[in-house]
Every structure is written in C-alpha cells, then in structure tokens.
Design an enzyme around this catalytic site. Structure first.
Site, PDB file in Angstrom:
ATOM      1  N   HIS A 100      58.085   0.942  39.131  1.00 56.81           N
ATOM      2  CA  HIS A 100      56.880   1.022  38.301  1.00 56.81           C
ATOM      3  C   HIS A 100      57.272   0.745  36.861  1.00 56.81           C
ATOM      4  O   HIS A 100      58.390   1.041  36.440  1.00 56.81           O
ATOM      5  CB  HIS A 100      56.193   2.390  38.413  1.00 56.81           C
ATOM      6  CG  HIS A 100      57.126   3.535  38.204  1.00 56.81           C
ATOM      7  ND1 HIS A 100      57.989   3.972  39.185  1.00 56.81           N
ATOM      8  CD2 HIS A 100      57.360   4.319  37.123  1.00 56.81           C
ATOM      9  CE1 HIS A 100      58.710   4.988  38.718  1.00 56.81           C
ATOM     10  NE2 HIS A 100      58.351   5.204  37.456  1.00 56.81           N
ATOM     11  N   HIS A 102      56.178   1.454  33.018  1.00 59.38           N
ATOM     12  CA  HIS A 102      55.343   2.290  32.147  1.00 59.38           C
ATOM     13  C   HIS A 102      54.779   1.431  31.019  1.00 59.38           C
ATOM     14  O   HIS A 102      55.532   0.713  30.351  1.00 59.38           O
ATOM     15  CB  HIS A 102      56.168   3.399  31.491  1.00 59.38           C
ATOM     16  CG  HIS A 102      56.744   4.404  32.449  1.00 59.38           C
ATOM     17  ND1 HIS A 102      56.170   5.638  32.650  1.00 59.38           N
ATOM     18  CD2 HIS A 102      57.835   4.370  33.245  1.00 59.38           C
ATOM     19  CE1 HIS A 102      56.898   6.319  33.527  1.00 59.38           C
ATOM     20  NE2 HIS A 102      57.923   5.565  33.905  1.00 59.38           N
TER      21      HIS A 102
END
Ligand code: AMP
Length: 117
Positions: A100, A102
C-alpha cells in the site's frame, strides 16, 4: 486473495472501508487511523506483499491512481502539498503485509514527521 489479509478482505468487500475510488487494479481508501487530515492508502486489488512484488504492467496504473488520489485529496484539504510513503518489510515499519502507498496531504504545522526530513 490471501486469507486473513485485511486489504484482501476490503478488496473483496468482505469488510467495509471508506473507499474514495477504485479501478480495475487498485482502490483508494481513507486510512482508519489517519496521521494527517486526508491520509489515504492506494492499494492493489491483488495481494502483493511489497513494492518489489508488484508486476511491471501495473506500474503505470499505480502512478495514475496515485496522481488521481493526490489531486482529489488536495482539493478536499485545500492544500497542494503532500508526501507519498511506502513501508516495505517489518524493519521498514510495514504492518499490513499487502502493498500500500500512503498519500499524506500536508498542512502547515500539521506535526507530521516523515523521517527523511
Ligand atoms: P503500514 O503497514 O505500517 O504501512 O501501515 C498500515 C496502515 O494501514 C496504517 O496506517 C493503518 O492505520 C492502516 N489500516 C489498517 N487497517 C485498516 C483498515 N481496515 N482500513 C483502513 N486503513 C487500515
């Protein structure tokens, strides 16, 4: 899909998240524990552990999706400054083992420290 992976479960809609938008390969959600206003995550729908596991063919869409997320969040927060951050591996602080990215919209004096400044 990997069992017991929270982001796989969000991808399959087994658990709920605040999804900002999605496309064929990625979805963007609001971080459940935001470090700054607008803190969001760009996440591949398929399970890849780190950046190095992402297939080359997804690179362009990863960047396009990230750019779209930044633009939407900048509009929302009213400031165009932002940080992009990805933790890869436990030593680097990765807690959720599904890649992922950010997106951290920044405000003056928001108190966030990236660690590389
Ligand atoms: P890290 O693996 O350290 O890069 O960070 C994982 C991030 O995922 C943290 O910022 C968490 O707050 C966030 N997170 C964990 N579970 C959820 C969830 N169910 N929905 C949204 N964000 C989450």
């Amino acid at each position: 899909m990997k069992e017991d992976c929270v982001f796989c479960k969000i991808a399959s809609k087994e658990i709920k998240a605040d999804i900002i938008f999605e496309n064929d390969d990625f979805f963007v959600i609001r971080d459940i524990s935001p470090k700054v206003k607008g803190h969001s995550l760009v996440i591949p729908k398929k399970h890849f552990v780190t950046f190095l596991d992402i297939p080359t063919k997804l690179y362009e869409n990863l960047l396009k999706t990230t750019k779209k997320a930044v633009n939407l969040l900048s509009k929302e927060t009213g400031n165009k400054d932002f940080n992009l951050l990805t933790n890869n591996g436990p030593v680097a602080g990765q807690i959720v083992n599904h890649f992922h990215l950010h997106v951290l919209p920044r405000q003056k004096n928001d108190g966030f420290r990236c660690g590389v400044d």
